[in-house]
Design a protein around this motif. Structure first.
Motif, PDB file in Angstrom:
ATOM      1  N   VAL A 223      38.880  23.472  64.867  1.00 43.46           N
ATOM      2  CA  VAL A 223      39.516  22.160  64.734  1.00 43.46           C
ATOM      3  C   VAL A 223      40.126  21.797  66.087  1.00 43.46           C
ATOM      4  O   VAL A 223      40.995  22.518  66.596  1.00 43.46           O
ATOM      5  CB  VAL A 223      40.601  22.157  63.646  1.00 43.46           C
ATOM      6  N   GLY A 224      39.662  20.687  66.665  1.00 44.44           N
ATOM      7  CA  GLY A 224      40.216  20.252  67.937  1.00 44.44           C
ATOM      8  C   GLY A 224      39.968  21.273  69.032  1.00 44.44           C
ATOM      9  O   GLY A 224      39.000  22.041  69.016  1.00 44.44           O
ATOM     10  N   ASP A 225      40.869  21.290  69.989  1.00 42.22           N
ATOM     11  CA  ASP A 225      40.761  22.183  71.139  1.00 42.22           C
ATOM     12  C   ASP A 225      41.598  23.428  70.900  1.00 42.22           C
ATOM     13  O   ASP A 225      42.794  23.451  71.172  1.00 42.22           O
ATOM     14  CB  ASP A 225      41.228  21.453  72.397  1.00 42.22           C
ATOM     15  N   GLY A 226      40.971  24.458  70.339  1.00 47.42           N
ATOM     16  CA  GLY A 226      41.665  25.718  70.106  1.00 47.42           C
ATOM     17  C   GLY A 226      42.214  25.893  68.709  1.00 47.42           C
ATOM     18  O   GLY A 226      42.823  26.939  68.411  1.00 47.42           O
ATOM     19  N   GLY A 227      42.033  24.938  67.827  1.00 45.08           N
ATOM     20  CA  GLY A 227      42.522  25.074  66.459  1.00 45.08           C
ATOM     21  C   GLY A 227      41.458  25.621  65.527  1.00 45.08           C
ATOM     22  O   GLY A 227      40.291  25.802  65.897  1.00 45.08           O
ATOM     23  N   PHE A 228      41.843  25.897  64.292  1.00 45.07           N
ATOM     24  CA  PHE A 228      40.903  26.438  63.309  1.00 45.07           C
ATOM     25  C   PHE A 228      41.443  26.224  61.906  1.00 45.07           C
ATOM     26  O   PHE A 228      42.646  26.018  61.702  1.00 45.07           O
ATOM     27  CB  PHE A 228      40.672  27.942  63.531  1.00 45.07           C
ATOM     28  N   VAL A 229      40.532  26.267  60.955  1.00 51.39           N
ATOM     29  CA  VAL A 229      40.866  26.358  59.531  1.00 51.39           C
ATOM     30  C   VAL A 229      39.958  27.423  58.945  1.00 51.39           C
ATOM     31  O   VAL A 229      38.739  27.393  59.159  1.00 51.39           O
ATOM     32  CB  VAL A 229      40.656  25.017  58.785  1.00 51.39           C
ATOM     33  N   ARG A 230      40.553  28.350  58.228  1.00 46.30           N
ATOM     34  CA  ARG A 230      39.773  29.428  57.629  1.00 46.30           C
ATOM     35  C   ARG A 230      40.294  29.688  56.221  1.00 46.30           C
ATOM     36  O   ARG A 230      41.503  29.603  55.970  1.00 46.30           O
ATOM     37  CB  ARG A 230      39.853  30.707  58.462  1.00 46.30           C
ATOM     38  N   GLY A 231      39.383  29.981  55.303  1.00 41.73           N
ATOM     39  CA  GLY A 231      39.798  30.222  53.928  1.00 41.73           C
ATOM     40  C   GLY A 231      38.778  31.045  53.180  1.00 41.73           C
ATOM     41  O   GLY A 231      37.664  31.299  53.672  1.00 41.73           O
ATOM     42  N   GLY A 232      39.169  31.486  51.991  1.00 39.96           N
ATOM     43  CA  GLY A 232      38.266  32.322  51.218  1.00 39.96           C
ATOM     44  C   GLY A 232      38.654  32.396  49.759  1.00 39.96           C
ATOM     45  O   GLY A 232      39.704  31.893  49.324  1.00 39.96           O
ATOM     46  N   LEU A 233      37.793  33.061  49.006  1.00 39.79           N
ATOM     47  CA  LEU A 233      37.947  33.203  47.557  1.00 39.79           C
ATOM     48  C   LEU A 233      37.505  34.600  47.151  1.00 39.79           C
ATOM     49  O   LEU A 233      36.523  35.131  47.684  1.00 39.79           O
ATOM     50  CB  LEU A 233      37.099  32.155  46.836  1.00 39.79           C
ATOM     51  N   GLU A 234      38.236  35.199  46.198  1.00 38.03           N
ATOM     52  CA  GLU A 234      37.872  36.508  45.655  1.00 38.03           C
ATOM     53  C   GLU A 234      37.911  36.463  44.132  1.00 38.03           C
ATOM     54  O   GLU A 234      38.757  35.780  43.548  1.00 38.03           O
ATOM     55  CB  GLU A 234      38.851  37.591  46.132  1.00 38.03           C
ATOM     56  N   TYR A 235      37.013  37.223  43.522  1.00 38.21           N
ATOM     57  CA  TYR A 235      37.017  37.395  42.068  1.00 38.21           C
ATOM     58  C   TYR A 235      36.807  38.876  41.775  1.00 38.21           C
ATOM     59  O   TYR A 235      35.946  39.529  42.377  1.00 38.21           O
ATOM     60  CB  TYR A 235      35.908  36.583  41.409  1.00 38.21           C
ATOM     61  N   ARG A 236      37.610  39.397  40.853  1.00 36.78           N
ATOM     62  CA  ARG A 236      37.482  40.811  40.483  1.00 36.78           C
ATOM     63  C   ARG A 236      37.589  40.947  38.969  1.00 36.78           C
ATOM     64  O   ARG A 236      38.492  40.376  38.349  1.00 36.78           O
ATOM     65  CB  ARG A 236      38.577  41.652  41.154  1.00 36.78           C
ATOM     66  N   ASN A 237      36.677  41.714  38.394  1.00 36.13           N
ATOM     67  CA  ASN A 237      36.695  42.016  36.965  1.00 36.13           C
ATOM     68  C   ASN A 237      36.629  43.531  36.790  1.00 36.13           C
ATOM     69  O   ASN A 237      35.673  44.174  37.248  1.00 36.13           O
ATOM     70  CB  ASN A 237      35.519  41.355  36.244  1.00 36.13           C
ATOM     71  N   ARG A 238      37.638  44.092  36.160  1.00 34.16           N
ATOM     72  CA  ARG A 238      37.696  45.540  35.958  1.00 34.16           C
ATOM     73  C   ARG A 238      37.781  45.849  34.468  1.00 34.16           C
ATOM     74  O   ARG A 238      38.634  45.306  33.756  1.00 34.16           O
ATOM     75  CB  ARG A 238      38.929  46.129  36.654  1.00 34.16           C
ATOM     76  N   GLU A 239      36.902  46.721  34.000  1.00 40.79           N
ATOM     77  CA  GLU A 239      36.962  47.202  32.618  1.00 40.79           C
ATOM     78  C   GLU A 239      37.953  48.356  32.531  1.00 40.79           C
ATOM     79  O   GLU A 239      38.307  48.991  33.526  1.00 40.79           O
ATOM     80  CB  GLU A 239      35.575  47.643  32.143  1.00 40.79           C
ATOM     81  N   ALA A 240      38.389  48.652  31.317  1.00 45.33           N
ATOM     82  CA  ALA A 240      39.415  49.665  31.112  1.00 45.33           C
ATOM     83  C   ALA A 240      38.864  51.078  31.275  1.00 45.33           C
ATOM     84  O   ALA A 240      37.656  51.327  31.133  1.00 45.33           O
ATOM     85  CB  ALA A 240      40.037  49.507  29.734  1.00 45.33           C
ATOM     86  N   THR A 241      39.768  52.015  31.571  1.00 42.18           N
ATOM     87  CA  THR A 241      39.462  53.445  31.524  1.00 42.18           C
ATOM     88  C   THR A 241      40.356  54.100  30.482  1.00 42.18           C
ATOM     89  O   THR A 241      41.417  53.565  30.142  1.00 42.18           O
ATOM     90  CB  THR A 241      39.687  54.119  32.890  1.00 42.18           C
ATOM     91  N   ASN A 242      39.950  55.256  29.980  1.00 41.73           N
ATOM     92  CA  ASN A 242      40.749  55.960  28.975  1.00 41.73           C
ATOM     93  C   ASN A 242      40.571  57.457  29.144  1.00 41.73           C
ATOM     94  O   ASN A 242      39.459  57.976  29.065  1.00 41.73           O
ATOM     95  CB  ASN A 242      40.339  55.552  27.557  1.00 41.73           C
ATOM     96  N   ARG A 243      41.688  58.166  29.409  1.00 40.80           N
ATOM     97  CA  ARG A 243      41.673  59.622  29.564  1.00 40.80           C
ATOM     98  C   ARG A 243      42.584  60.296  28.529  1.00 40.80           C
ATOM     99  O   ARG A 243      43.057  61.409  28.744  1.00 40.80           O
ATOM    100  CB  ARG A 243      42.121  60.008  30.976  1.00 40.80           C
ATOM    101  N   ALA A 244      42.828  59.609  27.402  1.00 47.68           N
ATOM    102  CA  ALA A 244      43.664  60.194  26.349  1.00 47.68           C
ATOM    103  C   ALA A 244      42.967  61.402  25.729  1.00 47.68           C
ATOM    104  O   ALA A 244      41.734  61.492  25.705  1.00 47.68           O
ATOM    105  CB  ALA A 244      43.972  59.155  25.278  1.00 47.68           C
ATOM    106  N   GLY A 245      43.776  62.307  25.193  1.00 54.28           N
ATOM    107  CA  GLY A 245      43.237  63.484  24.519  1.00 54.28           C
ATOM    108  C   GLY A 245      43.165  63.289  23.019  1.00 54.28           C
ATOM    109  O   GLY A 245      43.371  62.188  22.488  1.00 54.28           O
ATOM    110  N   PHE A 246      42.877  64.378  22.323  1.00 54.09           N
ATOM    111  CA  PHE A 246      42.799  64.346  20.863  1.00 54.09           C
ATOM    112  C   PHE A 246      44.196  64.475  20.270  1.00 54.09           C
ATOM    113  O   PHE A 246      44.992  65.319  20.677  1.00 54.09           O
ATOM    114  CB  PHE A 246      41.910  65.481  20.350  1.00 54.09           C
ATOM    115  N   ASP A 247      44.488  63.651  19.289  1.00 54.41           N
ATOM    116  CA  ASP A 247      45.813  63.568  18.690  1.00 54.41           C
ATOM    117  C   ASP A 247      46.077  64.777  17.795  1.00 54.41           C
ATOM    118  O   ASP A 247      45.268  65.130  16.932  1.00 54.41           O
ATOM    119  CB  ASP A 247      45.910  62.281  17.866  1.00 54.41           C
TER     120      ASP A 247
END
Length: 810
Positions: A223-247
């Motif tokens: 942008v102009g003489d020495g300027g800038f515009v920068r941007g971005g986007l992120e998406y994250r999807n995480r499924e569950a984990t389970n390390r429980a033992g037997f009751d």
């Protein structure tokens, strides 16, 4: 504990890569493709404009954006920082209330609210949700590192020293300054996918879970003489984990056929909850004539996450079999929205540089429950509840001036800060006391905020500072700073810092610093209140209250107005740089903190219930706690970082070794007040469990050895980490104090990346390739086999994680 059935493919990959790993750039900010650069100019910890890491008067780690990107295989900034910084602890929580949704981080083993986070040098806001059920970070509202996009980062500078005089309160353990990407052209997009594939010893099964998809993209333009515009986007999807033992069915539950029929099943969950995240960001500079520019940057984060809670058995006072004939496990849901925006003007006015800015941050969190029940309402109770709303806002105005003459840089500034903390009540059904008086009131796994619990607190803080950075010849450099702060609720405080570096030989130097710091209790620690219905650490179902120090009930139990924490930091270090290949730093430190703010022990028992009912007409309170100035502590430690750079074959090799040690001891504990002893002489205000939180719950030691080899086409990365031991202490009363020390664990991470062309690259890698787990908890702590692993160890309890990544850069 080493897992005997580690995946053979993972072990083969690790041997082929010859233990390379993603390097810690503790003394180097060069991109991974150019590891021979020895040192880089820093902007954190000094006002001088030409200081490098090894020339700094205080210890500073620098992490390149490329290394952060590769260390965040799951898209989490906090996980990347733990992988790369030896003094940074970011444990995974489970069955820990709000900490399941917002994880707290430690620096040098201190509390999460004792580290200051900056973005582009501007103060970052904290979260709004108080962690009351976690071990690490208990009672704090930390900065949410995972709300800061990984793809936005150019580099991170970590000042490991007290810096209250330079940057303001909270900088007791240090400062983490996140510098955003400012490239004026080009961009990239990246897609990664991974999952845990692990042998779970307590159940004798091999599981694949925690599938995680991470997508990011960014672009910039001039942008102009020495300027800038920068941007971005992120998406994250995480499924569950389970390390429980037997009751095994707790003995204090009804031993009925319906309950006993559940023995041997996995009724609990232990691990990461499912989550979906969206992060956006921008960074910009626009020239205003020849001597000034307008800048603006910001981040936005939104996530919905799930957390685990204890199982409710079918024949239990917390269950109606008409609703849940086989029992139920409540699931917490966190809706987290985080916004930060900064705008300002920076330029020159004669011989002076100036920077004027406005900075606003907001975090809003809504806490919900599903698969729950308010048993006092009967079988017609809702099963979904909103238990409360939380919001924290911070607005700052800054004016900074600086001037350079000869070998000196003088800076001065003014900051005005306004903070506001609010909580809102949950659904009436979440806290209602229904007609079934023999059943617990409130939604299970969190009774929610009642209208009486809600808070609305504000404060104004004004501060002025001055600093002087000087160079005396080629051997001696100094940094001196002073800050005067006025809190409208805690009065005035003056802090100062003196740091110096002396190069006594061409390749060797000594550095030292001394400072005092001041941290006012957060607004949440002053005014937060909550009503809960859930299980305590020993598995007892309790209805409890977290009371503010202003609550008459808390005052009748001995609560006093909170006082600020005050600290003194001392450090002494040695640095060396020999030729173009090797550099080393060793720093030792001591941090004395008086009047540390923490939660009391949970005060329980019939005496408490009767006292509150008789004196305040509030029935059924079985547990109570509140914030206090709990203790004076001393933290002593040492941090070692070494780097070796060498041309090897067609590429360059960087070897890095690090070691950190931090031990906290309690010098004084707040005495149990007479008001509490009069209710029951056995009550203890601050005892074994909460002392353990401050001293031994976090590992004292951490060591890493990493290697990074790069050529035009190939990048081989690897890291071998030793997480130190941690200790858990429970006090179940009657002298029953289960204690266990979880031994040190080794973790191997590795990645291979191939650049198909100048634009395209593909990578395969894994974390914890040998599938290590913490020691199994003993039978007194594992909660009848249901929770076989503790959450204290930084290695976590998810096992091996494998991932692939595709990247396109233009």
């Amino acid at each position: 504990m080493r897992r005997p059935a580690a995946a053979p493919l993972a072990l083969s990959i690790s041997l082929v890569l010859a233990l390379p790993a993603s390097p810690l750039r503790a003394q180097d900010t060069a991109p991974s493709s150019d590891p021979v650069q020895l040192d880089n100019v820093i902007v954190t910890g000094t006002r001088a404009r030409d200081r490098t890491v090894l020339e700094s008067t205080s210890p500073i780690d620098l992490l390149a954006g490329e290394d952060i990107r590769k260390a965040s295989a799951n898209g989490e900034l906090g996980s990347a920082l733990q992988a790369l910084l030896p003094s940074f602890n970011f444990p995974r929580q489970s069955n820990s209330g709000g900490a399941d949704h917002i994880r707290a981080a430690q620096l040098r083993g201190l509390s999460p609210d004792q580290v200051l986070v900056l973005v582009n040098g501007k103060r970052r806001h904290i979260t709004s949700l108080v962690n009351t059920d976690s071990k690490i970070g208990k009672g704090t509202t930390p900065v949410d590192f995972n709300a800061i996009p990984v793809s936005a980062i150019k580099r991170i500078e970590v000042l490991r020293d007290g810096a209250g005089a330079q940057y303001g309160s909270d900088a007791v353990a240090g400062v983490i300054n996140i510098i955003l990407d400012d490239a004026s052209e080009g961009g990239s997009w990246e897609v990664s996918y991974g999952a845990h594939h692990t042998d779970v010893a307590p159940i004798g099964q091999t599981l694949t879970d925690g599938q995680t998809t991470f997508v990011s993209g960014q672009v910039g333009t001039a942008v102009g003489d020495g300027g800038f515009v920068r941007g971005g986007l992120e998406y994250r999807n995480r499924e569950a984990t389970n390390r429980a033992g037997f009751d095994q069915i707790p003995f204090f539950e009804e031993q009925t056929p319906a309950n006993l029929a559940l023995a041997g099943q996995r009724n609990y969950a232990l691990g990461d909850g499912a989550s979906k995240d969206i992060n956006t960001w921008f960074n910009s500079e626009i020239p205003l004539g020849d001597s000034a520019l307008l800048y603006a940057f910001g981040t936005f984060h939104q996530t919905e996450s799930q957390g685990d809670n204890y199982f409710r058995y079918p024949d239990s006072v917390a269950t109606w079999t008409e609703v849940y004939p086989d029992g139920y496990r409540p699931v917490s849901i966190g809706e987290n929205q985080d916004l930060a925006a900064v705008a300002g003007v920076r330029g020159q006015w004669g011989d002076w540089d100036y920077d004027a800015s406005l900075n606003h941050g907001r975090n809003a969190f809504t806490y919900r429950l599903r698969n729950s029940l308010n048993a006092s309402l009967g079988p017609g109770s809702p099963t979904r509840f909103k238990t409360g709303d939380y919001e924290f806002q911070q607005t700052l105005a800054n004016l900074d001036l600086s001037r350079v003459w000869d070998a000196h840089t003088f800076a001065a500034g003014l900051e005005l800060r306004h903070e506001n903390y609010q909580t809102g009540a949950g659904d009436p059904a979440a806290y209602a006391a229904g007609p079934y008086t023999d059943r617990p009131t409130g939604s299970q796994a969190g009774g929610g905020l009642t209208p009486q619990d809600t808070a609305d607190l504000s404060r104004d803080v004004a501060s002025v500072y001055a600093s002087l950075s000087s160079q005396f010849g080629e051997k001696l450099s100094t940094d001196v700073a002073a800050r005067y702060e006025h809190y409208d609720d805690f009065g005035n405080e003056l802090t100062g810092k003196l740091a110096a570096r002396y190069q006594f030989a061409p390749a060797f130097a000594l550095r030292a610093s001394a400072s005092n710091n001041f941290r006012a209790p957060s607004l949440s620690q002053i005014g937060y209140e909550a009503t809960s219905t859930g299980y305590d650490a020993s598995g007892r179902l309790l209805q409890g209250r977290l009371l503010s120090v202003n609550n008459p009930i808390a005052q009748a139990l001995g609560a006093q107005p909170l006082q600020p924490e005050k600290s003194v930091n001392l450090s002494l270090g040695f640095t060396s740089r020999i030729g173009e290949h090797f550099d080393l730093s060793l720093d030792v430190f001591r941090i004395d903190i008086d009047d540390r703010v923490a939660l009391t022990e949970s005060i329980t028992g019939d005496a408490l219930t009767s006292f509150i009912d008789d004196n305040f007409g509030v029935a059924g309170v079985q547990s109570a706690n509140f914030f206090i100035n709990a203790a004076d502590t001393r933290t002593e430690g040492a941090e070692l970082v070494g780097n070796w750079r060498q041309a090897l074959g067609a590429g360059e090799l960087l070897l890095t070794g690090t070691y950190s040690y931090a031990e906290t001891e309690i010098k004084r504990v707040a005495a149990t007040p007479a008001e509490l002893l009069a209710i029951d002489p056995d009550y203890v205000l601050f005892g074994l469990e909460e002392s353990n939180t401050l001293t031994d719950a976090a590992p004292r030691t951490r060591a890493m050895f990493s290697a990074n080899w790069n050529s035009d086409r190939w990048s081989l990365l690897g890291r071998l980490t030793r997480h130190g031991s941690a200790t858990r202490v429970f006090d179940f009363g009657g002298g029953f104090v289960p204690t266990q020390t979880y031994g040190a664990e080794w973790q191997l991470d590795a990645e291979v990346e191939y650049r198909v062309s100048d634009s395209w690259s593909i990578a395969l890698g894994g974390n914890n390739l040998t599938d290590e787990y913490p020691d199994l908890s003993n039978q007194d702590i594992s909660y009848f086999g249901n929770l076989p692993y503790d959450v204290l160890s930084p290695i976590g309890s998810n096992g091996a994680y494998y991932y692939g990544r595709v990247r396109y850069a233009f």
